[in-house]
Design an enzyme around this catalytic site. Structure first.
Site: not given
Ligand code: NAD
Length: 252
Positions: A95, A160, A164
């Protein structure tokens, strides 16, 4: 509806499990009886997330680690440690992810590498490290966090969506490769979800995206986590190679 014990006796690793969607997945899996090892980018943030969860429910079986996901050796040693302690890993959720929004004109080549390293190569590293253990214990399940941009692309920050699209490619290919070993591989493609990642986007961008959501609002992390739970459970025993959209029917 009360659903209980879907992940009883399962051991799950969740990368990026310290906040946002990852933390919601961790919480959901713990509620369903799983033992969780969450990965954070730093040991302190992993420890803080674990402390918060234990405060919510002292019976939760949860611990936190912070391997460098870009370093295959570190990842492989970490999974070996988990196996030494727990004996099996049944579920891997890839994730952890970062986003980008720079135009191509401003996009630094090193930032393109950075996003591919975390969003794509880390999935390869973790999947490669865990697959032999899953195969040897009769199977398992890998779930990757994709995004709705893997379907539509996006008008800036091309690294990005590129990352994906690659997540979807890994998901479909590994599903075909690992099915014979009883390992299911799926991805969830969330739409706009209320996490820090979205809080950091410009307000106009969030409003523009929200206007195109037929359900009229961004998703909650728990709503995304529900689909991870389904895919991780035996309810999804014949689901593999799927990219499941959870985006309120967003059209961009
Ligand atoms: P967030 O920024 O709240 O969390 C990101 C997580 O990734 C955190 O736990 C962080 O510790 C970890 N992380 C970041 N950099 C890192 C690194 N270098 N090494 C290890 N861990 C690392 O983001 P989120 O919105 O919860 O996103 C989680 C996933 O969901 C991502 O893959 C993101 O692309 C995807 N996503 C998010 C959304 C959205 O709208 N929030 C939409 C589609 C997909």
């Amino acid at each position: 509806m009360i659903i209980q014990g879907l992940l009883e006796n399962k051991v799950a690793v969740v990368t990026g499990g310290t906040r946002g969607i990852g933390l919601a997945i961790v919480r959901k899996f713990l509620e369903q009886g799983a033992t969780i090892i969450l990965f954070g980018s730093r040991q302190e943030t992993a420890d803080a997330a674990v402390a918060k969860l234990r405060e919510e429910n002292s019976s939760y079986s949860v611990s936190g680690l912070a391997p460098n996901l870009n370093d295959y050796t570190d990842v492989a040693q970490t999974f070996q440690k988990i196996i030494d302690e727990y004996g099996h890993i049944d579920i891997l959720v890839n994730n952890a992810g970062i986003s980008a929004r720079e135009s191509l004109y401003d996009y630094k080549p090193e930032d393109f590498d950075k996003i591919m390293d975390l969003n794509v190569k880390a999935i390869f590293n973790c999947s490669k490290a865990v697959a032999p253990y899953m195969r040897d214990s009769g199977g398992g399940c890998i779930i990757n966090t994709s995004s709705m941009v893997s379907i539509y692309g996006q008008p800036a920050g091309c690294g990005y969506p590129a990352s994906k699209f690659a997540v979807n490619g890994l998901t479909k290919s590994l599903a075909r490769e690992l099915g014979k070993d009883g390992i299911r591989v799926n991805a969830v493609a969330p739409g706009v979800t209320k996490t820090d990642m979205v809080a950091n986007l410009p307000k106009e961008m969030v409003e523009r995206i929200s206007a195109g959501i037929p359900l009229g609002r961004p998703g909650e992390p728990a709503e995304i986590a529900n689909v991870f739970l389904f895919l991780a459970s035996e309810l999804a025993s014949y689901v593999t190679g799927a990219i499941v959209s959870v985006d309120g029917a967003t059209q961009v």
